[in-house]
Every structure is written in C-alpha cells, then in structure tokens.
Scaffold this motif. Structure first.
Motif, PDB file in Angstrom:
ATOM      1  N   LEU A   1      -5.217 -12.490 -10.335  1.00 28.87           N
ATOM      2  CA  LEU A   1      -5.797 -12.302  -9.009  1.00 28.87           C
ATOM      3  C   LEU A   1      -5.093 -11.183  -8.252  1.00 28.87           C
ATOM      4  CD1 LEU A   1      -8.061 -13.567  -7.346  1.00 28.87           C
ATOM      5  CD2 LEU A   1      -6.360 -15.077  -6.350  1.00 28.87           C
ATOM      6  N   VAL A   2      -3.776 -11.137  -8.337  1.00 27.62           N
ATOM      7  CA  VAL A   2      -3.006 -10.058  -7.709  1.00 27.62           C
ATOM      8  C   VAL A   2      -3.409  -8.712  -8.311  1.00 27.62           C
ATOM      9  CG1 VAL A   2      -0.685  -9.068  -7.460  1.00 27.62           C
ATOM     10  CG2 VAL A   2      -1.054 -11.503  -7.046  1.00 27.62           C
ATOM     11  N   GLY A   3      -3.555  -8.677  -9.624  1.00 24.58           N
ATOM     12  CA  GLY A   3      -3.966  -7.443 -10.285  1.00 24.58           C
ATOM     13  C   GLY A   3      -5.346  -6.979  -9.862  1.00 24.58           C
ATOM     14  N   LEU A   4      -6.269  -7.929  -9.754  1.00 29.33           N
ATOM     15  CA  LEU A   4      -7.625  -7.576  -9.327  1.00 29.33           C
ATOM     16  C   LEU A   4      -7.626  -7.052  -7.894  1.00 29.33           C
ATOM     17  CD1 LEU A   4      -9.456 -10.587 -10.959  1.00 29.33           C
ATOM     18  CD2 LEU A   4      -9.639  -8.182 -11.662  1.00 29.33           C
ATOM     19  N   TRP A   5      -6.832  -7.686  -7.033  1.00 31.66           N
ATOM     20  CA  TRP A   5      -6.693  -7.182  -5.666  1.00 31.66           C
ATOM     21  C   TRP A   5      -6.135  -5.763  -5.693  1.00 31.66           C
ATOM     22  CZ3 TRP A   5      -2.166  -5.635  -3.204  1.00 31.66           C
ATOM     23  CH2 TRP A   5      -2.322  -5.265  -1.858  1.00 31.66           C
ATOM     24  N   GLY A   6      -5.104  -5.552  -6.508  1.00 34.89           N
ATOM     25  CA  GLY A   6      -4.503  -4.223  -6.602  1.00 34.89           C
ATOM     26  C   GLY A   6      -5.501  -3.167  -7.044  1.00 34.89           C
ATOM     27  N   LEU A   7      -6.332  -3.515  -8.033  1.00 33.73           N
ATOM     28  CA  LEU A   7      -7.349  -2.556  -8.478  1.00 33.73           C
ATOM     29  C   LEU A   7      -8.337  -2.233  -7.374  1.00 33.73           C
ATOM     30  CD1 LEU A   7      -8.302  -3.569 -12.139  1.00 33.73           C
ATOM     31  CD2 LEU A   7      -7.029  -1.557 -11.368  1.00 33.73           C
ATOM     32  N   SER A   8      -8.701  -3.235  -6.592  1.00 34.40           N
ATOM     33  CA  SER A   8      -9.666  -2.972  -5.516  1.00 34.40           C
ATOM     34  C   SER A   8      -9.066  -2.079  -4.436  1.00 34.40           C
ATOM     35  CB  SER A   8     -10.188  -4.280  -4.922  1.00 34.40           C
ATOM     36  OG  SER A   8      -9.209  -4.922  -4.140  1.00 34.40           O
TER      37      SER A   8
ATOM     38  N   LYS B   1       0.006   0.961 -13.627  1.00 37.40           N
ATOM     39  CA  LYS B   1       0.445   0.263 -14.840  1.00 37.40           C
ATOM     40  C   LYS B   1       0.764  -1.200 -14.528  1.00 37.40           C
ATOM     41  CE  LYS B   1       4.014  -0.073 -18.368  1.00 37.40           C
ATOM     42  NZ  LYS B   1       3.747  -1.489 -18.436  1.00 37.40           N
ATOM     43  N   LEU B   2       1.483  -1.430 -13.445  1.00 34.30           N
ATOM     44  CA  LEU B   2       1.825  -2.802 -13.078  1.00 34.30           C
ATOM     45  C   LEU B   2       0.584  -3.619 -12.717  1.00 34.30           C
ATOM     46  CD1 LEU B   2       5.043  -2.139 -10.975  1.00 34.30           C
ATOM     47  CD2 LEU B   2       4.904  -3.198 -13.242  1.00 34.30           C
ATOM     48  N   VAL B   3      -0.346  -3.009 -12.005  1.00 31.55           N
ATOM     49  CA  VAL B   3      -1.576  -3.703 -11.623  1.00 31.55           C
ATOM     50  C   VAL B   3      -2.391  -4.047 -12.876  1.00 31.55           C
ATOM     51  CG1 VAL B   3      -3.811  -3.337 -10.488  1.00 31.55           C
ATOM     52  CG2 VAL B   3      -1.692  -2.862  -9.264  1.00 31.55           C
ATOM     53  N   LEU B   4      -2.496  -3.108 -13.804  1.00 33.48           N
ATOM     54  CA  LEU B   4      -3.236  -3.377 -15.047  1.00 33.48           C
ATOM     55  C   LEU B   4      -2.554  -4.468 -15.869  1.00 33.48           C
ATOM     56  CD1 LEU B   4      -4.290   0.251 -16.032  1.00 33.48           C
ATOM     57  CD2 LEU B   4      -5.762  -1.585 -15.160  1.00 33.48           C
ATOM     58  N   ASP B   5      -1.225  -4.496 -15.865  1.00 32.38           N
ATOM     59  CA  ASP B   5      -0.502  -5.580 -16.537  1.00 32.38           C
ATOM     60  C   ASP B   5      -0.818  -6.926 -15.886  1.00 32.38           C
ATOM     61  OD1 ASP B   5       0.671  -3.776 -18.279  1.00 32.38           O
ATOM     62  OD2 ASP B   5       2.642  -3.784 -17.274  1.00 32.38           O
ATOM     63  N   CYS B   6      -0.918  -6.923 -14.574  1.00 32.86           N
ATOM     64  CA  CYS B   6      -1.269  -8.159 -13.847  1.00 32.86           C
ATOM     65  C   CYS B   6      -2.674  -8.621 -14.223  1.00 32.86           C
ATOM     66  CB  CYS B   6      -1.174  -7.958 -12.343  1.00 32.86           C
ATOM     67  SG  CYS B   6       0.500  -7.818 -11.704  1.00 32.86           S
ATOM     68  N   VAL B   7      -3.627  -7.702 -14.296  1.00 30.29           N
ATOM     69  CA  VAL B   7      -5.002  -8.053 -14.654  1.00 30.29           C
ATOM     70  C   VAL B   7      -5.054  -8.691 -16.040  1.00 30.29           C
ATOM     71  CG1 VAL B   7      -7.293  -7.088 -15.191  1.00 30.29           C
ATOM     72  CG2 VAL B   7      -6.063  -6.326 -13.152  1.00 30.29           C
ATOM     73  N   ALA B   8      -4.194  -8.246 -16.944  1.00 22.81           N
ATOM     74  CA  ALA B   8      -4.181  -8.753 -18.322  1.00 22.81           C
ATOM     75  C   ALA B   8      -3.326 -10.006 -18.498  1.00 22.81           C
ATOM     76  CB  ALA B   8      -3.676  -7.649 -19.255  1.00 22.81           C
ATOM     77  N   SER B   9      -2.735 -10.501 -17.444  1.00 20.77           N
ATOM     78  CA  SER B   9      -1.831 -11.649 -17.521  1.00 20.77           C
ATOM     79  C   SER B   9      -2.550 -12.941 -17.923  1.00 20.77           C
ATOM     80  CB  SER B   9      -1.157 -11.849 -16.153  1.00 20.77           C
ATOM     81  OG  SER B   9      -0.402 -13.033 -16.150  1.00 20.77           O
TER      82      SER B   9
ATOM     83  N   LEU C   1       0.824  -1.208   0.000  1.00 27.04           N
ATOM     84  CA  LEU C   1       0.000   0.000   0.000  1.00 27.04           C
ATOM     85  C   LEU C   1       0.857   1.256   0.000  1.00 27.04           C
ATOM     86  CD1 LEU C   1      -2.813  -1.068   2.485  1.00 27.04           C
ATOM     87  CD2 LEU C   1      -2.937  -0.931  -0.002  1.00 27.04           C
ATOM     88  N   GLU C   2       1.958   1.227   0.754  1.00 26.47           N
ATOM     89  CA  GLU C   2       2.899   2.364   0.741  1.00 26.47           C
ATOM     90  C   GLU C   2       3.468   2.574  -0.653  1.00 26.47           C
ATOM     91  OE1 GLU C   2       6.067   2.495   3.638  1.00 26.47           O
ATOM     92  OE2 GLU C   2       4.715   1.767   5.208  1.00 26.47           O
ATOM     93  N   LEU C   3       3.806   1.492  -1.322  1.00 28.25           N
ATOM     94  CA  LEU C   3       4.326   1.586  -2.692  1.00 28.25           C
ATOM     95  C   LEU C   3       3.280   2.158  -3.644  1.00 28.25           C
ATOM     96  CD1 LEU C   3       6.273  -1.788  -2.924  1.00 28.25           C
ATOM     97  CD2 LEU C   3       7.254   0.519  -2.753  1.00 28.25           C
ATOM     98  N   PHE C   4       2.027   1.735  -3.500  1.00 25.78           N
ATOM     99  CA  PHE C   4       0.953   2.274  -4.329  1.00 25.78           C
ATOM    100  C   PHE C   4       0.860   3.785  -4.158  1.00 25.78           C
ATOM    101  CE2 PHE C   4      -2.046  -1.689  -4.619  1.00 25.78           C
ATOM    102  CZ  PHE C   4      -1.129  -2.322  -5.442  1.00 25.78           C
ATOM    103  N   CYS C   5       0.991   4.254  -2.917  1.00 26.18           N
ATOM    104  CA  CYS C   5       0.909   5.691  -2.634  1.00 26.18           C
ATOM    105  C   CYS C   5       2.133   6.443  -3.150  1.00 26.18           C
ATOM    106  CB  CYS C   5       0.743   5.933  -1.139  1.00 26.18           C
ATOM    107  SG  CYS C   5      -0.854   5.419  -0.506  1.00 26.18           S
ATOM    108  N   ALA C   6       3.297   5.823  -3.031  1.00 23.40           N
ATOM    109  CA  ALA C   6       4.540   6.494  -3.426  1.00 23.40           C
ATOM    110  C   ALA C   6       4.668   6.602  -4.948  1.00 23.40           C
ATOM    111  CB  ALA C   6       5.743   5.759  -2.843  1.00 23.40           C
ATOM    112  N   TRP C   7       4.213   5.604  -5.667  1.00 22.43           N
ATOM    113  CA  TRP C   7       4.344   5.584  -7.131  1.00 22.43           C
ATOM    114  C   TRP C   7       3.017   5.195  -7.768  1.00 22.43           C
ATOM    115  CZ3 TRP C   7       8.314   3.047  -4.254  1.00 22.43           C
ATOM    116  CH2 TRP C   7       9.507   3.765  -4.202  1.00 22.43           C
TER     117      TRP C   7
END
Length: 187
Positions: free
Chosen positions: A44-51, A29-37, A17-23
C-alpha cells in the motif's frame, strides 16, 4: 527535517515528498520494492508512492491498476480511490473500467470505494451501474451510493434514492434524505 510534533501526518507526507524530489532514482527503487512486497501494508505504501512519483499516471499506471487484483481487500479499496484521482488520467478509460468492475468486488470496502470514486462521473451508463448497487447487501456501500447519486438528473437515480430513504439502516436513510433535500420528518 522530519517534524516530531505534528501528529496529523501532513508534515511527514511533505517530508517524504521532499525526499522523492531529492533522490528520485533511489525513491523509485524503494517504492517499486514496496509494491513487490509480500506485506500488504508495505504494498500500500508503494502504491501510494507510485501515485505521487507518477502524479498523472503516465508511467506506472499499469502497476497501480494491476493492484485491483491484490489479495487484500483494503489494498484494492485504496486502488479504487487512487484511480479516481488525477492519477487515473494516465489511462482514463482503463481507470473507469476498473472502477466499474470494482462495484462488483466480493469485498464491501472495495465496492464502497468504487461507488464513491464513480460519484463524479455523470454519464448515464455510470448512473445505471450505481443504481444497480442500491440493493447491495452492505449498508456502507448503500450509504456511499446515496451520496454518489446526488445531483443526478436521471429519474432512475431519484427512484433509487427514494427507495434508500426507507432503507433498514438509519445512516443510509439519513444520507438518502439529505441528498434528496427531504427533511427527516417528511418521510
């Protein structure tokens, strides 16, 4: 920054969560790449990240909602759980419709997650949908159903719970009895 002596995942989650806030742009971009994997675990990691990035589901609700069609049942089940959180408020009527549809999914883990997610909705239509799951072939769905029918005033909910007190599965019977407040020896 990452604690290596905490095995419960809470510290890692806070660090992410700190990383999400910092960058934020890089994280998105990384979360969206995960969703498209192609890998379901990565999706699943990407979907969690989006939420997390879109906490109230106002921007990326559609991407998470589209995952109810994921080929992997455990990803679809996780989406059911996500739609029942604050994320589902991004489009409450669509979230509810997807959860209701999830109660008929071919995979028992998805039906179970959908039944659990609908447990907090108290209206009569949802009660009817939940009662219909009392005959589900999977004991895990029936077990979750017993808990989701708790504290519902409808007589049909009570009737379904009473039927579940005689279920072939001991865990289902016990859950139904606990929900009804009936001592195990009374039935």
């Amino acid at each position: 920054m990452v604690s290596r002596n905490n095995n419960d995942g809470d510290t890692l989650e806070l660090d992410v969560l700190e990383l999400f806030c910092a960058w934020p742009e890089t994280s998105l971009k990384l979360v969206l790449d995960c969703v498209a994997s192609d890998d379901p675990g990565t999706r699943l990691v990407g979907l969690w990240g989006l939420s997390i990035i879109d906490f109230g589901g106002t921007k990326y609700f559609g991407l998470v909602a589209d995952a109810v069609c994921d080929p992997e049942p455990w990803v679809r089940a996780d989406v059911m759980s996500t739609l029942s959180t604050i994320f589902g408020t991004g489009d409450p009527s669509r979230a509810r419709a997807l959860l209701i549809t999830g109660t008929d999914d071919a995979a028992p883990e998805v039906r179970s997650a959908a039944v659990a997610a609908l447990g907090s909705s108290r209206d009569d239509m949802v009660t009817d949908i939940l009662v219909a799951r009392a005959d589900d072939v999977d004991p895990g769905v029936r077990y979750g159903l017993a808990w989701s029918l708790a504290r519902r005033p409808a007589s049909k909910a009570r009737a379904a719970l009473e039927r579940l007190t005689t279920d072939e599965d001991a865990d289902v019977r016990d859950a139904a009895r606990k929900v009804l407040g009936v001592p195990p020896s009374s039935l």
